[in-house]
Write a protein that holds these residues in place. Structure first.
Motif, PDB file in Angstrom:
ATOM      1  N   PHE A  16      32.419 -23.623 -12.030  1.00  0.00           N
ATOM      2  CA  PHE A  16      31.573 -24.068 -12.913  1.00  0.00           C
ATOM      3  C   PHE A  16      31.952 -24.624 -13.928  1.00  0.00           C
ATOM      4  N   ASN A  17      31.297 -25.667 -14.765  1.00  0.00           N
ATOM      5  CA  ASN A  17      31.615 -26.500 -15.738  1.00  0.00           C
ATOM      6  C   ASN A  17      31.275 -25.776 -17.171  1.00  0.00           C
ATOM      7  N   GLY A  18      30.429 -25.004 -17.188  1.00  0.00           N
ATOM      8  CA  GLY A  18      30.059 -24.392 -18.409  1.00  0.00           C
ATOM      9  C   GLY A  18      28.825 -25.177 -18.915  1.00  0.00           C
ATOM     10  N   ARG A  19      28.287 -26.037 -18.321  1.00  0.00           N
ATOM     11  CA  ARG A  19      27.008 -26.589 -18.887  1.00  0.00           C
ATOM     12  C   ARG A  19      25.873 -25.675 -18.704  1.00  0.00           C
ATOM     13  N   PRO A  20      24.926 -25.554 -19.828  1.00  0.00           N
ATOM     14  CA  PRO A  20      24.122 -24.399 -19.534  1.00  0.00           C
ATOM     15  C   PRO A  20      22.911 -24.815 -18.539  1.00  0.00           C
ATOM     16  N   VAL A  21      22.518 -23.552 -17.788  1.00  0.00           N
ATOM     17  CA  VAL A  21      21.328 -23.740 -17.196  1.00  0.00           C
ATOM     18  C   VAL A  21      20.085 -23.833 -17.904  1.00  0.00           C
ATOM     19  N   ASP A  22      19.179 -24.825 -17.606  1.00  0.00           N
ATOM     20  CA  ASP A  22      17.856 -24.858 -18.432  1.00  0.00           C
ATOM     21  C   ASP A  22      16.953 -23.789 -18.000  1.00  0.00           C
ATOM     22  N   LYS A  23      16.379 -23.316 -18.964  1.00  0.00           N
ATOM     23  CA  LYS A  23      15.364 -21.859 -19.035  1.00  0.00           C
ATOM     24  C   LYS A  23      14.350 -22.172 -17.995  1.00  0.00           C
ATOM     25  N   GLN A  24      13.763 -23.404 -17.928  1.00  0.00           N
ATOM     26  CA  GLN A  24      12.580 -23.620 -17.083  1.00  0.00           C
ATOM     27  C   GLN A  24      13.052 -23.824 -15.692  1.00  0.00           C
ATOM     28  N   GLN A  25      14.241 -24.298 -15.353  1.00  0.00           N
ATOM     29  CA  GLN A  25      14.879 -24.395 -14.132  1.00  0.00           C
ATOM     30  C   GLN A  25      14.930 -22.980 -13.581  1.00  0.00           C
ATOM     31  N   LEU A  26      15.545 -21.987 -14.387  1.00  0.00           N
ATOM     32  CA  LEU A  26      16.131 -20.660 -14.144  1.00  0.00           C
ATOM     33  C   LEU A  26      14.711 -20.005 -13.623  1.00  0.00           C
ATOM     34  N   LEU A  27      13.487 -20.403 -14.584  1.00  0.00           N
ATOM     35  CA  LEU A  27      12.212 -19.755 -14.213  1.00  0.00           C
ATOM     36  C   LEU A  27      11.561 -20.088 -12.832  1.00  0.00           C
ATOM     37  N   THR A  28      11.594 -21.419 -12.596  1.00  0.00           N
ATOM     38  CA  THR A  28      11.486 -22.045 -11.283  1.00  0.00           C
ATOM     39  C   THR A  28      12.442 -21.215 -10.151  1.00  0.00           C
ATOM     40  N   CYS A  29      13.373 -20.832 -10.268  1.00  0.00           N
ATOM     41  CA  CYS A  29      14.352 -19.928  -9.402  1.00  0.00           C
ATOM     42  C   CYS A  29      13.951 -18.641  -9.258  1.00  0.00           C
ATOM     43  N   LEU A  30      13.604 -18.016 -10.578  1.00  0.00           N
ATOM     44  CA  LEU A  30      13.135 -16.674 -10.405  1.00  0.00           C
ATOM     45  C   LEU A  30      11.700 -16.596  -9.578  1.00  0.00           C
ATOM     46  N   GLU A  31      10.802 -17.809  -9.795  1.00  0.00           N
ATOM     47  CA  GLU A  31       9.782 -17.779  -9.215  1.00  0.00           C
ATOM     48  C   GLU A  31       9.819 -17.773  -7.549  1.00  0.00           C
ATOM     49  N   ALA A  32      10.800 -18.542  -7.195  1.00  0.00           N
ATOM     50  CA  ALA A  32      11.051 -18.511  -5.952  1.00  0.00           C
ATOM     51  C   ALA A  32      11.595 -17.280  -5.453  1.00  0.00           C
ATOM     52  N   ALA A  33      12.581 -16.517  -5.853  1.00  0.00           N
ATOM     53  CA  ALA A  33      13.014 -15.223  -5.499  1.00  0.00           C
ATOM     54  C   ALA A  33      11.392 -14.431  -5.599  1.00  0.00           C
ATOM     55  N   ARG A  34      10.610 -14.297  -6.512  1.00  0.00           N
ATOM     56  CA  ARG A  34       9.378 -13.535  -6.518  1.00  0.00           C
ATOM     57  C   ARG A  34       8.732 -13.621  -5.252  1.00  0.00           C
ATOM     58  N   ALA A 153      25.891 -15.702  -9.980  1.00  0.00           N
ATOM     59  CA  ALA A 153      26.367 -16.493 -10.979  1.00  0.00           C
ATOM     60  C   ALA A 153      25.701 -17.989 -10.902  1.00  0.00           C
ATOM     61  N   LEU A 154      25.518 -18.482 -11.958  1.00  0.00           N
ATOM     62  CA  LEU A 154      24.773 -19.842 -11.996  1.00  0.00           C
ATOM     63  C   LEU A 154      25.298 -20.531 -12.895  1.00  0.00           C
ATOM     64  N   GLY A 155      25.208 -22.041 -12.674  1.00  0.00           N
ATOM     65  CA  GLY A 155      26.011 -22.928 -13.541  1.00  0.00           C
ATOM     66  C   GLY A 155      26.011 -24.318 -12.919  1.00  0.00           C
ATOM     67  N   HIS A 156      26.416 -25.369 -13.549  1.00  0.00           N
ATOM     68  CA  HIS A 156      26.580 -26.536 -13.037  1.00  0.00           C
ATOM     69  C   HIS A 156      28.214 -26.804 -12.703  1.00  0.00           C
ATOM     70  N   SER A 157      28.387 -27.448 -11.743  1.00  0.00           N
ATOM     71  CA  SER A 157      29.774 -28.116 -11.395  1.00  0.00           C
ATOM     72  C   SER A 157      30.007 -29.628 -11.129  1.00  0.00           C
ATOM     73  N   ASP A 158      31.107 -30.117 -11.543  1.00  0.00           N
ATOM     74  CA  ASP A 158      31.602 -31.060 -11.167  1.00  0.00           C
ATOM     75  C   ASP A 158      31.842 -31.441  -9.846  1.00  0.00           C
ATOM     76  N   GLU A 159      31.953 -30.618  -8.789  1.00  0.00           N
ATOM     77  CA  GLU A 159      32.451 -30.597  -7.754  1.00  0.00           C
ATOM     78  C   GLU A 159      31.428 -30.870  -6.582  1.00  0.00           C
ATOM     79  N   GLN A 160      31.628 -31.490  -5.524  1.00  0.00           N
ATOM     80  CA  GLN A 160      30.822 -31.803  -4.451  1.00  0.00           C
ATOM     81  C   GLN A 160      30.827 -30.658  -3.369  1.00  0.00           C
TER      82      GLN A 160
END
Length: 177
Positions: A16-34, A153-160
């Motif tokens: 992971f590169n440490g860039r924050p996960v957007d709260k709205q995107q996290l809510l979208t992920c939580l909705e998918a889990a729900r 664990a969630l985050g952003h990455s510079d790797e493909q």
């Protein structure tokens, strides 16, 4: 993106590169889990998401027992998936298998829905099964009678996404005709 592309894109990220996960995107992920399927629609999960940086650091330390999972220190969010202890399950399933027979599989489905949604949003994930359950339940205020099944664990990455290495289809599946 079609499903074939999506499941190729989702992988266990350990960089992971440490860039924050957007709260709205996290809510979208939580909705998918729900929306994940569960036996008799029991929805036996309790989900706790963490994006506050100081708490993220504390959760990361709980996910590093005996030096394991050092990459979690760079994750910018975590999602905890706990199992509720079901008292009853609808229909014959309860009588035949017991109320909690399907719970681990149901929670795993919710985890998979979350991680696939994350991949669709270009958020990387890693499903973690090795962690200090007692410390995390205290830290995240998860009731003691719940089983903390998995962390993500969630985050952003510079790797493909790497090329996936899997057994041949013929080694894991067969069709009876």
């Amino acid at each position: 993106m079609d499903f074939q592309q999506l499941h190729q894109k989702r992988y266990s990220c350990r960089s992971f590169n440490g860039r924050p996960v957007d709260k709205q995107q996290l809510l979208t992920c939580l909705e998918a889990a729900r929306m994940a399927p569960s036996a008799c629609n029991s929805q036996p999960w309790s989900i706790v998401a963490v994006i506050e940086p100081d708490m993220v650091a504390k959760v990361a330390r709980c996910c590093q027992p005996q030096g394991a999972n050092p990459f979690t220190a760079q994750a910018s969010a975590f999602v905890a998936f706990a199992e509720q202890d079901l008292q009853q399950l609808a229909g014959i399933s309860d009588r035949v298998f017991g109320a909690n027979y399907f719970v681990a599989g149901d929670v795993s489905s919710a985890v998979n829905y979350l991680t696939l949604q994350a991949a669709d949003l270009d958020i990387r994930s890693c499903i973690i099964g090795l962690f200090d359950e007692t410390a995390l339940k205290t830290l995240l205020d998860i009731p003691s009678h719940y089983k903390l099944r998995l962390m993500v664990a969630l985050g952003h990455s510079d790797e493909q996404p790497p090329r996936k290495s899997r057994l041949a289809l013929s080694e894991v599946a067969r069709i009876i005709e």
